[in-house]
Design a protein around this motif. Sequence first.
Motif, PDB file in Angstrom:
ATOM      1  N   PRO A   1       0.810  -1.227   0.000  1.00  0.00           N
ATOM      2  CA  PRO A   1       0.000   0.000   0.000  1.00  0.00           C
ATOM      3  C   PRO A   1       0.844   1.278   0.000  1.00  0.00           C
ATOM      4  O   PRO A   1       0.456   2.270  -0.611  1.00  0.00           O
ATOM      5  N   ALA A   2       1.994   1.256   0.675  1.00  0.00           N
ATOM      6  CA  ALA A   2       2.834   2.462   0.716  1.00  0.00           C
ATOM      7  C   ALA A   2       3.352   2.777  -0.685  1.00  0.00           C
ATOM      8  O   ALA A   2       3.378   3.942  -1.114  1.00  0.00           O
ATOM      9  N   PHE A   3       3.742   1.725  -1.397  1.00  0.00           N
ATOM     10  CA  PHE A   3       4.200   1.916  -2.777  1.00  0.00           C
ATOM     11  C   PHE A   3       3.045   2.417  -3.653  1.00  0.00           C
ATOM     12  O   PHE A   3       3.225   3.317  -4.471  1.00  0.00           O
ATOM     13  N   ALA A   4       1.864   1.832  -3.445  1.00  0.00           N
ATOM     14  CA  ALA A   4       0.691   2.248  -4.233  1.00  0.00           C
ATOM     15  C   ALA A   4       0.397   3.733  -4.000  1.00  0.00           C
ATOM     16  O   ALA A   4       0.077   4.469  -4.943  1.00  0.00           O
ATOM     17  N   ARG A   5       0.525   4.173  -2.755  1.00  0.00           N
ATOM     18  CA  ARG A   5       0.288   5.599  -2.459  1.00  0.00           C
ATOM     19  C   ARG A   5       1.350   6.472  -3.121  1.00  0.00           C
ATOM     20  O   ARG A   5       1.063   7.546  -3.651  1.00  0.00           O
ATOM     21  N   PHE A   6       2.577   5.985  -3.071  1.00  0.00           N
ATOM     22  CA  PHE A   6       3.671   6.736  -3.694  1.00  0.00           C
ATOM     23  C   PHE A   6       3.403   6.902  -5.191  1.00  0.00           C
ATOM     24  O   PHE A   6       3.544   7.990  -5.757  1.00  0.00           O
ATOM     25  N   VAL A   7       2.985   5.806  -5.829  1.00  0.00           N
ATOM     26  CA  VAL A   7       2.691   5.843  -7.264  1.00  0.00           C
ATOM     27  C   VAL A   7       1.495   6.766  -7.540  1.00  0.00           C
ATOM     28  O   VAL A   7       1.474   7.515  -8.522  1.00  0.00           O
ATOM     29  N   ALA A   8       0.516   6.729  -6.644  1.00  0.00           N
ATOM     30  CA  ALA A   8      -0.683   7.550  -6.856  1.00  0.00           C
ATOM     31  C   ALA A   8      -0.386   9.047  -6.775  1.00  0.00           C
ATOM     32  O   ALA A   8      -0.991   9.848  -7.481  1.00  0.00           O
ATOM     33  N   HIS A   9       0.529   9.424  -5.896  1.00  0.00           N
ATOM     34  CA  HIS A   9       0.704  10.856  -5.622  1.00  0.00           C
ATOM     35  C   HIS A   9       2.017  11.454  -6.116  1.00  0.00           C
ATOM     36  O   HIS A   9       2.091  12.654  -6.357  1.00  0.00           O
ATOM     37  N   ASN A  10       3.082  10.658  -6.216  1.00  0.00           N
ATOM     38  CA  ASN A  10       4.405  11.258  -6.419  1.00  0.00           C
ATOM     39  C   ASN A  10       4.934  11.134  -7.845  1.00  0.00           C
ATOM     40  O   ASN A  10       6.115  11.339  -8.082  1.00  0.00           O
ATOM     41  N   LEU A  11       4.064  10.773  -8.785  1.00  0.00           N
ATOM     42  CA  LEU A  11       4.507  10.668 -10.179  1.00  0.00           C
ATOM     43  C   LEU A  11       3.811  11.730 -11.021  1.00  0.00           C
ATOM     44  O   LEU A  11       2.644  12.030 -10.803  1.00  0.00           O
ATOM     45  N   ASN A  12       4.541  12.270 -11.979  1.00  0.00           N
ATOM     46  CA  ASN A  12       3.930  13.216 -12.914  1.00  0.00           C
ATOM     47  C   ASN A  12       4.064  12.670 -14.331  1.00  0.00           C
ATOM     48  O   ASN A  12       5.138  12.187 -14.707  1.00  0.00           O
ATOM     49  N   PRO A  13       2.968  12.740 -15.112  1.00  0.00           N
ATOM     50  CA  PRO A  13       3.009  12.142 -16.455  1.00  0.00           C
ATOM     51  C   PRO A  13       4.159  12.673 -17.313  1.00  0.00           C
ATOM     52  O   PRO A  13       4.390  13.886 -17.385  1.00  0.00           O
ATOM     53  N   HIS A  14       4.867  11.736 -17.940  1.00  0.00           N
ATOM     54  CA  HIS A  14       6.031  12.069 -18.768  1.00  0.00           C
ATOM     55  C   HIS A  14       5.610  12.115 -20.233  1.00  0.00           C
ATOM     56  O   HIS A  14       4.667  11.433 -20.627  1.00  0.00           O
TER      57      HIS A  14
END
Lengths: 98, 552
Positions: free
Chosen positions: B316-329
């Motif tokens: 879940p921590a990784f899922a949250r990181f992916v949900a919030h800390n990525l910006n479309p390239h």
Amino acid sequence: MKVITANRLIDGEVVFQGPEGTWVELIGEARVLADKDEIAAALALGAQAVAARLIVEPYEIDVIETDGRLEPARFREKIRAAGPTTHPALGKQARETA
Amino acid sequence: MYRYDEFDQAFVQERTAQFADQVRRRLSGELSEDEFKPLRLMNGLYLQLHAYMLRVAIPYGTLNSRQMRKLAHIARTYDKGYGHFTTRQNIQFNWPSLKDTPRILEELAEVEMHAIQTSGNCIRNVTADHFAGAAADEIADPRPYAEILRQWSSLHPEFSFLPRKFKVAITGAPHDRAAVQVHDIGLQLARNEAGEIGFVVFVGGGLGRTPMIGRKVRDFLPEEDLLAYSEAILRVYNRYGRRDNKYKARIKILVHETGLEDLKADIEAEFEKIRFGILRLPDAEVRRIATYFAPPQLDPRAGTSAKVETRKATDPAFARFVAHNLNPHRVPGYTSVTLSMKPIGGIPGDATDAQMDVIANLAEGYAFDEIRISHEQNVILPHVALDDLPEIFDVLVKTGMAEGNAGLITDIIACPGMDYCALATARSIPVAQRISERFGAPERQSDIGELKIKISGCINACGHHHVGHIGILGLEKKGEEFYQITLGGSADEQSSIGEIIGRGFSSDEVVDAIETLVDTYLKLRSSKDETFLDVYRRLGEDPFKEALYGAE
């Protein structure tokens, strides 16, 4: 009650005027000034220390004595005398508990 | 990224030698403090509460692993093992000694860095979108223009003694992540009908004691006119900006007092005189500078990553990181990753020397050697393959940079406040830490959604509180810290200045007050998609005011 404080020129360390015009790093060792004449004389010593390139920007601050310990009256000066409240391991506060 | 040419290198080395001599003369008594102070400030060296503070420029927030390692080395060798990323994409060291600063500047020059124009009444470090050159929504990379502005403004003889400091920001995307409308000059890249690149130009934005949103002075400034038009703005400001009162000296006051139309006429008149002169930007030079910012060779990959999806399902921590800390390239299969410098209960923007080394290693190993600092005080790896995210995340978890909170309530901007700053009237960082702890539970902050809290420790607003969805301003009242709350600020393409909601709160009360506001928002939102700012804009201050103060 007042003491004179400044920053040391070479490294910026917060210092206080100690006995006989010395500059000490801990407020507990500062010379406490009781009246206007003492303050004026201490500030004159501060001006000499500026000219001698020991310190910069000396000024007087109000201090209070709590449980036999000297501390600044104003919150800003309390932080200067101790170190950042966010980093208890840094600044003078770290030395006092060491 | 940009590489110094012979001129740049010689210039920075000369300046370093010059400052070393100025320090020598200060310590030997040839220079008084009054003489020395403006010289040290021109080299980013301040005297703060506990020590000197050195502010190092990171032009448009871009740096490579070698530079980041040098910053780590400086933190370890000359400071107390950490640095602080600022709201202008720079880094500050809080404990250098005066006698060491010439050596620090020498070491910085070795990696094409310096501290010039990070203080004083000059044109400061030009800031840019931290996803520049990577973001999917970008029209063009704004950094070549930021670099051109940097070269033009560095030691510009006419603009070294302006009425006051002058800040320029530039964004290359329609969604403004660089807060351009609250800068003295804000530039937003645009294309005209012919497909040519140009700029929407805003003038007179700013925060501080008189916050103002910049006024649009050009819908489309052609690329070739960038320098001539900037020079025209600066000339008008330099001539008419107030020098009688430091608090009324920024260009925003000039815009306000002169009126937009008159000021625009002055700028255009000046521009007409110089537009066909030496400042006209040759296309070849723009393209030459742009080659320095050429994106890495990224071969398109699958748009989703099985490695990421598998890990998300179990972590879940990784899922949250992916949900919030990525910006479309802009290239499929890649992303821009925000490394959170906002651990729960931590100090916003602080990085240890060890963390800086880890960031450098990650950039080198996974991100084509590129690093960005955001004005929101986080660190970005702009070009990362999706497949590499699990490995990067594992490193971030071990080193305290893995919080999946970018853009959430714990991703707080805070100035150094009274813990360091000689100007502060209250502390900022401890308030940020307590809010972070209060809302730090992962499910809770995810549920609250996008919410930007920004905290300043004095009216100068380095913590951008005016443009926080919730802004907090620390003041002193009867010797105690006291916090005023503003609501509804924003620093994007729909910038707005927050409104003071009512009487302020003591240090003990302020976190409860924030919680009341957040709970009120949660009750009022029509769906999870309606953000705090949306609700505030829809309903206004009344329900929030009533929740805080009761019906009055």
